[in-house]
Design a protein around this motif. Structure first.
Motif, PDB file in Angstrom:
ATOM      1  N   ARG A  99       0.840  -1.204   0.000  1.00 36.20           N
ATOM      2  CA  ARG A  99       0.000   0.000   0.000  1.00 36.20           C
ATOM      3  C   ARG A  99       0.874   1.252   0.000  1.00 36.20           C
ATOM      4  O   ARG A  99       0.575   2.221  -0.713  1.00 36.20           O
ATOM      5  N   LEU A 100       1.955   1.239   0.757  1.00 31.32           N
ATOM      6  CA  LEU A 100       2.871   2.373   0.805  1.00 31.32           C
ATOM      7  C   LEU A 100       3.480   2.630  -0.569  1.00 31.32           C
ATOM      8  O   LEU A 100       3.569   3.777  -1.026  1.00 31.32           O
ATOM      9  N   PHE A 101       3.895   1.554  -1.249  1.00 32.15           N
ATOM     10  CA  PHE A 101       4.441   1.680  -2.605  1.00 32.15           C
ATOM     11  C   PHE A 101       3.386   2.244  -3.556  1.00 32.15           C
ATOM     12  O   PHE A 101       3.682   3.115  -4.383  1.00 32.15           O
ATOM     13  N   ALA A 102       2.159   1.744  -3.449  1.00 29.86           N
ATOM     14  CA  ALA A 102       1.091   2.183  -4.352  1.00 29.86           C
ATOM     15  C   ALA A 102       0.763   3.655  -4.139  1.00 29.86           C
ATOM     16  O   ALA A 102       0.604   4.421  -5.102  1.00 29.86           O
ATOM     17  N   PRO A 155       7.346   8.886  -7.740  1.00 26.66           N
ATOM     18  CA  PRO A 155       7.040   7.475  -7.473  1.00 26.66           C
ATOM     19  C   PRO A 155       8.093   6.747  -6.652  1.00 26.66           C
ATOM     20  O   PRO A 155       7.882   5.611  -6.238  1.00 26.66           O
ATOM     21  N   ARG A 156       9.223   7.389  -6.392  1.00 25.05           N
ATOM     22  CA  ARG A 156      10.303   6.731  -5.672  1.00 25.05           C
ATOM     23  C   ARG A 156      10.020   6.722  -4.168  1.00 25.05           C
ATOM     24  O   ARG A 156       9.756   7.761  -3.580  1.00 25.05           O
ATOM     25  N   LEU A 157      10.088   5.541  -3.568  1.00 23.71           N
ATOM     26  CA  LEU A 157       9.889   5.410  -2.129  1.00 23.71           C
ATOM     27  C   LEU A 157      11.257   5.394  -1.466  1.00 23.71           C
ATOM     28  O   LEU A 157      12.041   4.462  -1.659  1.00 23.71           O
ATOM     29  N   LYS A 158      11.543   6.425  -0.686  1.00 20.82           N
ATOM     30  CA  LYS A 158      12.862   6.562  -0.082  1.00 20.82           C
ATOM     31  C   LYS A 158      13.079   5.538   1.022  1.00 20.82           C
ATOM     32  O   LYS A 158      12.137   5.144   1.721  1.00 20.82           O
ATOM     33  N   ARG A 213      11.676  -1.179  10.194  1.00 15.88           N
ATOM     34  CA  ARG A 213      12.648  -2.206   9.814  1.00 15.88           C
ATOM     35  C   ARG A 213      13.638  -1.658   8.791  1.00 15.88           C
ATOM     36  O   ARG A 213      13.367  -0.656   8.113  1.00 15.88           O
ATOM     37  N   GLU A 214      14.765  -2.333   8.688  1.00 18.86           N
ATOM     38  CA  GLU A 214      15.794  -1.940   7.721  1.00 18.86           C
ATOM     39  C   GLU A 214      15.247  -2.174   6.313  1.00 18.86           C
ATOM     40  O   GLU A 214      14.732  -3.252   6.015  1.00 18.86           O
ATOM     41  N   PRO A 215      15.296  -1.171   5.427  1.00 21.62           N
ATOM     42  CA  PRO A 215      14.650  -1.264   4.109  1.00 21.62           C
ATOM     43  C   PRO A 215      15.059  -2.487   3.294  1.00 21.62           C
ATOM     44  O   PRO A 215      14.203  -3.157   2.714  1.00 21.62           O
ATOM     45  N   LYS A 216      16.350  -2.764   3.220  1.00 21.27           N
ATOM     46  CA  LYS A 216      16.805  -3.887   2.412  1.00 21.27           C
ATOM     47  C   LYS A 216      16.229  -5.194   2.915  1.00 21.27           C
ATOM     48  O   LYS A 216      15.820  -6.067   2.139  1.00 21.27           O
ATOM     49  N   GLU A 217      16.131  -5.323   4.226  1.00 26.75           N
ATOM     50  CA  GLU A 217      15.634  -6.559   4.829  1.00 26.75           C
ATOM     51  C   GLU A 217      14.152  -6.756   4.564  1.00 26.75           C
ATOM     52  O   GLU A 217      13.711  -7.832   4.145  1.00 26.75           O
ATOM     53  N   ILE A 218      13.352  -5.696   4.793  1.00 23.48           N
ATOM     54  CA  ILE A 218      11.906  -5.855   4.606  1.00 23.48           C
ATOM     55  C   ILE A 218      11.551  -5.974   3.126  1.00 23.48           C
ATOM     56  O   ILE A 218      10.605  -6.678   2.753  1.00 23.48           O
ATOM     57  N   PHE A 219      12.325  -5.319   2.241  1.00 25.74           N
ATOM     58  CA  PHE A 219      12.062  -5.454   0.809  1.00 25.74           C
ATOM     59  C   PHE A 219      12.357  -6.873   0.347  1.00 25.74           C
ATOM     60  O   PHE A 219      11.639  -7.429  -0.489  1.00 25.74           O
ATOM     61  N   ARG A 220      13.410  -7.488   0.909  1.00 30.22           N
ATOM     62  CA  ARG A 220      13.700  -8.888   0.586  1.00 30.22           C
ATOM     63  C   ARG A 220      12.542  -9.789   1.018  1.00 30.22           C
ATOM     64  O   ARG A 220      12.128 -10.690   0.289  1.00 30.22           O
ATOM     65  N   ASP A 221      11.980  -9.513   2.214  1.00 22.36           N
ATOM     66  CA  ASP A 221      10.840 -10.301   2.692  1.00 22.36           C
ATOM     67  C   ASP A 221       9.617 -10.100   1.797  1.00 22.36           C
ATOM     68  O   ASP A 221       8.850 -11.044   1.565  1.00 22.36           O
ATOM     69  N   VAL A 264      16.266   2.059  -6.965  1.00 21.72           N
ATOM     70  CA  VAL A 264      16.753   3.373  -7.374  1.00 21.72           C
ATOM     71  C   VAL A 264      17.991   3.659  -6.540  1.00 21.72           C
ATOM     72  O   VAL A 264      17.895   3.934  -5.338  1.00 21.72           O
ATOM     73  N   ARG A 265      19.141   3.569  -7.176  1.00 24.95           N
ATOM     74  CA  ARG A 265      20.398   3.659  -6.436  1.00 24.95           C
ATOM     75  C   ARG A 265      20.492   4.945  -5.616  1.00 24.95           C
ATOM     76  O   ARG A 265      20.234   6.033  -6.113  1.00 24.95           O
ATOM     77  N   GLY A 266      20.866   4.782  -4.350  1.00 23.44           N
ATOM     78  CA  GLY A 266      21.088   5.922  -3.479  1.00 23.44           C
ATOM     79  C   GLY A 266      19.818   6.552  -2.942  1.00 23.44           C
ATOM     80  O   GLY A 266      19.884   7.482  -2.143  1.00 23.44           O
ATOM     81  N   ILE A 267      18.645   6.044  -3.365  1.00 24.81           N
ATOM     82  CA  ILE A 267      17.380   6.658  -2.928  1.00 24.81           C
ATOM     83  C   ILE A 267      16.480   5.640  -2.243  1.00 24.81           C
ATOM     84  O   ILE A 267      16.089   5.810  -1.101  1.00 24.81           O
ATOM     85  N   GLY A 268      16.143   4.566  -2.949  1.00 28.89           N
ATOM     86  CA  GLY A 268      15.237   3.576  -2.385  1.00 28.89           C
ATOM     87  C   GLY A 268      14.727   2.633  -3.456  1.00 28.89           C
ATOM     88  O   GLY A 268      15.510   2.059  -4.219  1.00 28.89           O
TER      89      GLY A 268
END
Length: 313
Positions: free
Chosen positions: A241-244, A252-255, A265-273, A295-299
């Motif tokens: 929902r946050l992405f949408a 459209p970039r989610l930081k 949670r740590e972004p990389k970890e929750i995105f992997r989940d 998006v390198r350096g942003i999210g």
């Protein structure tokens, strides 16, 4: 994708399309050199002044750049902590050659044919592998000019023309659909290349009839993708929902920091989940990779356009 970034800059810089060396720092030097060799970027001039600080009360329109101890500094007359230290490349302004840029975008998108100017702010780009004719346009108002829509349909050979815009507001999107023009935002043409980078793919643009792909129900905490109800844990549903919600906004970039603030949670970890959870719902790994872009350096960014997303109460 630097070509798309430059095209968006082209739309915002008016009669003298240019970009500063400081802004170009975000891209690898090798990419900039390639653009210079191709004459897409042309070194135009050097500057001797810099903008004033945000909310500054100095009364100046600009501040002069001084060389102090071998370094270039844009000095604030009121607050030295607001001084800006510049690299030599920051002082250079580059002109964007629109014709060369358009040709490069068509080549990067593997279009056949020769790009041509139709009118100010509107180009015929060529034909995609799908057989559809692609047009690139700065603003919907350029298509609404008298006779332009009929010309596009004629050039498209009887098929609905695909017109790619910088941005499309809701009212213009409805009007274009009523005119039987398949309108897309330029961000939809950017895809991952499998190596963490980005590429231009006009073949991936979908017909207007297949636009709404993701439906997010706020009240029931349900998410539907391409007609499939996603059975996701509550935290993953909240992240989708946050992405949408981010994707239908102006940026459209989610930081990464916003992901961490909203999820704890740590972004990389929750995105992997999230990726693993979507695969568990029946999506392929390639399908998930097409859905989200790093998006390198942003999210991260959801690759769907506004018209492919519906958020209901």
């Amino acid at each position: 994708m630097i070509l798309i970034w430059l095209w968006k800059r082209l739309n915002k810089t008016g009669a003298r399309p240019e970009v500063s060396g400081r802004l170009l720092r975000r891209f690898p030097e090798a990419e900039i050199n390639k653009l210079l060799r191709a004459r897409i970027l042309v070194e135009d001039r050097k500057i001797d002044s810099w903008g004033t600080c945000a909310h500054c009360d100095c009364g100046h329109d600009a501040r002069m750049i001084q060389e102090i101890n071998g370094k270039f500094v844009a000095c604030c007359p009121l607050d030295p902590s607001q001084d800006v230290f510049l690299e030599p490349a920051d002082l250079i302004r580059y002109r964007i050659d629109a014709d060369q840029l358009i040709r490069a975008i068509a080549a990067a998108g593997n279009l056949t044919g020769t790009p041509a100017v139709i009118s100010a702010g509107l180009w015929s780009m060529g034909v995609a592998a799908t057989g559809r004719t692609i047009f690139l346009c700065r603003s919907p108002r350029d298509v609404f000019a008298p006779g332009i829509s009929m010309l596009l349909k004629s050039l498209a050979g009887g098929k609905p023309p695909i017109v790619v815009f910088d941005e499309i507001d809701q009212a213009s999107g409805i009007r274009l659909r009523d005119m039987e023009i398949d309108a897309h935002e330029v961000v939809e043409s950017v895809r991952t290349d499998g190596n963490g980078g980005e590429m231009i793919s006009f073949d991936a643009l979908q017909p207007a009839g297949n636009r709404v792909r993701l439906i997010v129900h706020r009240s029931s905490q349900a998410v539907t993708l391409d007609g499939r109800v996603l059975d996701l844990p509550s935290q993953m549903l909240a992240l989708v929902r946050l992405f949408a919600e981010q994707a239908v906004g102006p940026d459209p970039r989610l930081k990464k920091q916003d992901i961490e603030i909203n999820t704890g949670r740590e972004p990389k970890e929750i995105f992997r989940d999230l990726r693993n959870a979507l695969i568990g719902c029946g999506l392929t790994r390639a399908g998930v990779d097409e859905l989200f872009v790093l998006v390198r350096g942003i999210g991260y960014r959801l690759t769907l356009s506004r018209e492919q997303i519906e958020i209901v109460g």
